[in-house]
Design a protein around this motif. Structure first.
Motif, PDB file in Angstrom:
ATOM      1  N   PRO A  40       0.868  -1.123   0.689  1.00 54.05           N
ATOM      2  CA  PRO A  40       0.195  -0.007   0.081  1.00 54.05           C
ATOM      3  C   PRO A  40       0.502   1.166  -0.072  1.00 54.05           C
ATOM      4  N   PHE A  41       1.778   1.106  -0.489  1.00 53.75           N
ATOM      5  CA  PHE A  41       3.100   2.379  -0.292  1.00 53.75           C
ATOM      6  C   PHE A  41       2.948   2.934  -2.229  1.00 53.75           C
ATOM      7  N   HIS A  42       2.130   2.541  -2.926  1.00 56.28           N
ATOM      8  CA  HIS A  42       1.684   2.916  -4.018  1.00 56.28           C
ATOM      9  C   HIS A  42       1.165   4.473  -4.425  1.00 56.28           C
ATOM     10  N   MET A  43       0.608   4.595  -3.856  1.00 53.26           N
ATOM     11  CA  MET A  43      -0.601   5.865  -3.356  1.00 53.26           C
ATOM     12  C   MET A  43      -0.330   6.858  -4.212  1.00 53.26           C
TER      13      MET A  43
END
Lengths: 646, 497
Positions: free
Chosen positions: B227-230
């Protein structure tokens, strides 16, 4: 002796360059350039092939030229490479494909001169030759299959070349689909071989490995027989598709809607000989599967006879030649099926000469008559088309096995082999077929070139002999059709059967089981051929009314032959229609519409809904992003804390 | 006789870095006197330096050793990554030449920052201690933050730069904290020494585990793992398109270089501690990336999510570990560089300043208007989708094959399902190009040979490396092996002066 020979790649590179040039630059640079490049690449390939052939000739018997281009597939233990190999067998085939192929390319320049899709035509033609060369030069079964599929594709493209005619497009599809059925057999055959070899710890489809391990394959049992028999039969199914044998020959007559040089290419230099070549290439496998060989010989003889009967009554000049090809291919399979592989390949070669010539002559006639193919509307063309007439007569003498023309020697060897391997019944069938052959071929000659002119009036004064680009290939092939058979004389005469001796290191010697008297056997077949010619003369020159009366008297038989034994109708009723019904009703409306579409649409909807939902989080707000990031961090940290505690 | 191997040992391996660094400064200094509309010369200068560095990097192949007191590793691993990065940089420059003129980008800043980021990337690839990795990462990141915002007239570009910078700074904190914790646990920042120290009770040391986790997060951010892609889609959409391409390829390659060397090679002994987390991140990354790619209507955003999904595929092999997986990742990244840069180059070619052109709907009917461009795009998309014989297929096959061999069948099943689902959005572009009409009518414009060359090179790479994978795959495998054996590297160091 095995020699590394990198120049082999040139035989493939030049046609490939031709394909690329015609495809990408052909339309821009115009007709002149295409008519040069298209044939030129083939002539260069022929030159290189001749060089390789010469090398094979001067090296000790059994020598091989190889070149491994690169490693191709590595999957677990199985590996195969893109490797080329020229031995006596592939040397002969390469010479045929490039040599006859080059002549047909040259002829096409004149024949297609008025077609607007000139560049597309030569793209396909070069690709056809390229595919066939891949097939012939491959050093393993898988690469051979690439060429095998390639010629199937090209035949589809070329048969349906004038695709705006729906019937032509349909015939193209028919050829493709029937071929695919055979290809499935080829694939299953390969799988069988891989499976059988893997039982013995070998993982390869190289011809060398297959040959070395042939006895292993033959000793593996599969479905109550040996793996060798199963594989041989499956591969032969593939051959019946590509080489137009019973039961998969139905595509070939319909393939006549393509441009005539294409028919010549399919029948003479490429494609249909692939099946014979494949069996000769795998001779070591087939000799260990006698049952399969028996099937090959029987199918071959029956096809030869069956197709010849149909050819007796066809009015369309190309249809006669089409059925004659099927019939002649039957002979080749009779030859290889009798374990005389050299005889089969010998007939491949002579057939390439005279059948290529016959088609080019037919094309010349059709060209002169502006597209007319019905022999009932020809006649008396002998003086108007002298070159065509004389060359076509030579080809006809060759196919009718009149000595000393080329067809005599090869057909004689096949029939002798059939007799001497104990297939007496098949020999009788072959001999009768020889009589039928000379009858229908001379019927063609007499109807086209002799008698009264029945040409349409307005076409009558347009009749002209073909341009030089078309005439030169005719003459070259006529020479080959005349003397090309002399490389395989009967034993004891001059140099004897040099051709068989040349091929022997690859395909082995023919070992007779029954001793026959070659002279007697030859005499029987040749006499029957002579009778066929005399009957044709009586029917079509002396008593032109006789065929009509006979057709009326024997109405049933005549109709049966004219309608090709109703095989297309039978296939349609028993195979095509049930299949179509099943596909449409069950698979299309039932499975596809409800089950698959439902599942796919459902899945798609789920994904889209979820995607939309997740997209909401993607708000563009950087604080939200950091928040999600932090959630991830917490997750990871929590996991490690958990890990430390436990 | 002079022993060249001793003399070269220190300087040769860093020569590519020196060349790039020098060129970056020269471009900056010379560029002050060059108008923005005539920045082509600077671009060619940058390209020349990249090509020189590429040739020099080739010389590193097969060498083995450590330089600068163990801060720099000299091995085929570095060489392979440097080559991949430099190829990506060269293609980026080629597609920038006209773009920079048309969009009035400040040439001096643009090309020098590009070179500085390349410098950072190469440093990451060659680094063999944690501090140098960090320096490389920061050099690269700072340059890229600015590059993302260089379209100063476009608010989306500034937004991209700010977002990338904020989240990047945030994530750097985690990485640095992770490095600190690992230093605390092992007492060293040298990767070789860490590898040697990872035995016995240390493997369950909480400091080490937490440090590991935080480093994972830091690298995860750079490769855009969920989830570090935003940040990814917003930044990719807003940044100048060649820079987007460079981020999607160059930054990713460099980040994976660090990721790979730190996790698979040096922290390999502690793999039990990170395999599960990596498994989850990999599965999430593939699934979320593909799912969100499906609903995009902007091609740059779609390619951004596609890049996320591809990071997920690579993470499958990273989770699995082992030399086979390592070689597969290197090969995959090389192929991915050509394919993805090619796709972005086509986007650049069709984009117009201030006009439409980056919506998927704009691609309708492209095949009739620009058949070659459409064909190239179709090939790139099919490669991304993984259709044989293109490089995307071969690469994916090697990745998944390696994972299956290590027993990660479940993860591979997720990967294959995801790959199948990705057909939807890749093919929808192909469908738009070939089977629909309308779309965006771009006016005729002057020819742009550099851009066409970039597309052509990318196309050749995509097809060639796919059809003839053997030498590249062998080189990738050897490169990975060269970084695998720190003991040997140690031995080589002892012999060096």
């Amino acid at each position: 002796m095995t020699v590394e020979f990198p120049a082999l790649t040139l035989i493939l590179i030049f046609p490939a360059l031709g394909v690329l040039y015609n495809l990408f630059l052909g339309y821009r640079t115009g007709r002149g350039a295409v008519s040069f490049v298209g044939p030129a690449v083939m002539f260069v390939a022929f030159a290189v092939a001749s060089w390789a052939f010469y090398e094979i000739m001067v090296m000790p018997p059994g020598s091989v030229l190889t070149y491994s281009v690169w490693g191709w597939i590595e999957a677990g233990n199985f590996h195969t490479s893109i490797g080329l190999r020229i031995d006596a067998l592939s040397a002969v085939m390469t010479m045929i494909v490039t040599g006859v192929g080059a002549l047909i390319h040259l002829y096409s320049v004149g024949y297609m001169a008025h077609d607007e899709d000139f560049a597309r035509y030569f793209t396909y033609l070069n690709l056809f030759a390229l595919s066939m060369l891949i097939l012939v030069l491959a050093d393993n079964l898988l690469l051979m299959f690439v060429g095998w599929e390639g010629v199937g594709l090209c035949s589809y493209l070329l048969i349906a070349f004038w695709y705006t005619n729906p019937q032509f497009a349909y015939n193209g599809r028919k050829a493709f689909i029937v071929n695919r059925i055979g290809d499935a057999g080829f694939l299953l055959g390969m799988f069988t071989l891989i499976w059988a070899l893997s039982q013995h710890g070998a993982w390869s489809l190289d011809f060398l490995t297959l040959k070395a391990r042939a006895s292993d394959i033959a000793s593996t049992t599969l479905v109550g027989t040996t793996a060798a028999t199963v594989a041989a039969l499956l591969l032969f199914l593939g051959a019946t598709g590509k080489s137009a044998q019973i039961p998969l020959y139905v595509w070939l007559p319909d393939a006549m809607v393509g441009p005539t040089p294409v028919s010549a290419l399919i029948h003479a230099a490429t494609m249909v000989t692939a099946g014979v070549y494949m069996i000769a290439r795998l001779n070591f496998l087939f000799v260990l599967a006698p049952a399969a060989l028996m099937v090959v010989a029987t199918i071959g003889a029956v096809t030869a006879f069956f197709a010849a009967t149909i050819a007796l009554v066809q009015p369309d000049i190309k249809k006669v030649l089409a059925y004659s090809t099927i019939s002649q291919l039957g002979y080749m399979f009779l030859g290889v099926g009798s374990a005389s592989f050299a005889a089969g390949i010998f007939h491949v070669m002579t057939h390439a000469f005279f059948k290529g010539l016959l088609f080019l002559c037919a094309g010349s006639v059709i060209h002169a008559l502006e597209g007319e193919q019905d022999m009932n509307k020809m006649g008396a063309l002998r003086t108007k088309l002298p070159i065509t007439f004389w060359t076509m007569l030579i080809a006809t003498l060759a196919i009718s096995a009149v000595p000393p023309f080329s067809g005599y020697f090869s057909k004689d060897l096949i029939l002798e082999a059939a007799y001497e391997s104990g297939h007496t019944a098949l020999w009788i069938l072959g001999v009768i077929t020889a009589g039928l052959t000379s009858f229908y071929m001379f019927r063609l000659i007499f109807m086209t070139f002799f008698g009264e002119s029945r040409v349409d009036h307005e076409k009558e004064h347009h009749i002209h002999e073909s341009p030089p680009s078309m005439a030169i290939p005719l003459i070259a092939l006529a020479v080959l059709s005349s003397v090309g058979g002399w490389v395989g004389l009967p034993e004891g005469l001059a140099w004897g059967d040099a051709f068989a001796r040349f091929l022997a290191p690859v395909v082995g010697d023919f070992k007779p089981l029954v001793v026959g008297n070659p002279a007697m056997l030859s005499l029987v077949a040749t006499s029957l051929g002579g009778i066929g010619i005399i009957v044709a003369y009586l029917f079509y020159i002396r008593l032109p009314g006789l065929p009509v009366i006979l057709a009326w008297r024997l109405k049933g038989a005549h109709q049966l032959l004219l309608n090709k034994w109703y095989i297309d109708e039978l296939y349609n009723f028993f195979v095509t229609r049930p299949l179509f019904w099943f596909s449409n009703t069950i698979l299309n409306r039932g499975v596809d519409h409800y089950a698959i579409d439902g599942a796919v649409n459902g899945a798609g909807l789920t994904v889209e809904t979820t995607g939309e939902a997740v997209r909401r989080v993607e708000s563009g707000n950087v604080q939200h992003y950091a928040f999600v990031y932090l959630l991830g961090v917490l997750g990871v940290v929590a996991y490690y804390i958990y890990l430390v505690i436990h | 006789m002079i022993n060249f191997s001793q003399i070269n040992l220190v300087w040769l391996p860093v020569l590519p870095l020196v060349v790039i660094a020098t060129a970056a400064m020269v471009v900056l200094l010379v560029g002050v006197r060059v108008d923005d509309e005539e920045s082509d010369g600077l671009g060619w200068l940058a390209l020349a330096s990249i090509v020189i560095a590429l040739v020099l990097a080739l010389g590193i192949f097969g060498q083995s050793g450590i330089a600068f007191a163990g801060a720099i590793a000299i091995d085929s691993f570095s060489a392979f990554f440097e080559l991949s990065i430099l190829i990506a940089a060269a293609l980026t420059v080629l597609m920038s030449l006209d773009y920079a003129d048309e969009h009035r980008l400040p040439g001096a800043e643009y090309y020098s920052l590009l070179l500085f980021s390349v410098l950072g990337m190469m440093l990451m690839a060659t680094a063999s201690d944690l501090i140098v990795i960090f320096i490389g990462l920061e050099t690269m990141s700072l340059a890229v933050y600015v590059l993302a915002g260089l379209l100063r007239r476009d608010p989306r570009s500034s937004e991209a730069a700010i977002k990338y910078f904020l989240l990047g700074a945030f994530s750097t904190g985690f990485l640095l904290y992770g490095i600190a914790l690992i230093y605390g646990a092992t007492g060293t920042i040298k990767l070789v020494a860490i590898h040697a120290a990872l035995t016995g009770p240390l493997l369950s040391n909480p400091l080490l585990l937490l440090g590991l986790g935080l480093m994972l997060i830091g690298f995860g951010f750079k490769v855009a793992a969920v989830p570090f892609h935003m940040w990814t889609p917003d930044v990719y959409e807003g940044a100048p398109t060649p820079i987007t391409a460079f981020m999607a390829v160059g930054v990713k390659i460099a980040a994976f270089a660090g990721f790979l060397r730190v996790f698979m090679v040096q922290l390999g002994p502690a793999s039990a501690a990170w395999t599960d987390v990596m498994w989850a991140i990999s599965a999430l990354t593939m699934t979320v990336g593909n799912m969100l790619a499906i609903v995009q209507s902007n091609i740059k955003r779609m390619l951004a999510y596609s890049a996320i999904a591809h990071a997920g595929y690579i993470l499958v092999a990273l989770t699995a570990g082992g030399p086979q997986a390592g070689g597969a990742i290197l090969y995959y990244l090389l192929g991915y560089a050509f394919t993805n840069l090619g796709a972005f180059a086509v986007v650049v070619a069709l984009e117009r300043r201030g006009a439409a052109g980056d919506q998927i709907a704009d691609y309708r009917g492209l095949a009739t208007r620009q058949p070659l461009m459409a064909a190239a795009m179709a090939i790139f998309l099919l490669s991304l989708l993984g259709i044989p014989p293109l490089v995307g297929f071969v690469g994916k096959f090697y990745l998944f094959n390696a994972a299956v061999h290590r027993g990660f069948v479940g993860l591979v099943v997720i990967g294959v399902l995801n790959s199948a689902a990705s057909a939807y959005y890749y093919l929808s572009v192909v469908v738009a190009m070939y089977m629909q009409e309308g779309g965006f009518l771009e006016e005729t414009r002057r020819s742009r040979p550099a851009l066409v060359a970039a597309i052509a090179i990318a196309l050749i790479g995509t097809v060639l490396i796919g059809i003839y994978p053997e030498p590249y795959f062998t080189a990738a495998g050897n490169a990975y092996q060269s970084a695998m054996s720190p003991e040997e590297v140690h031995a080589a160091t002892a012999m060096a002066p």
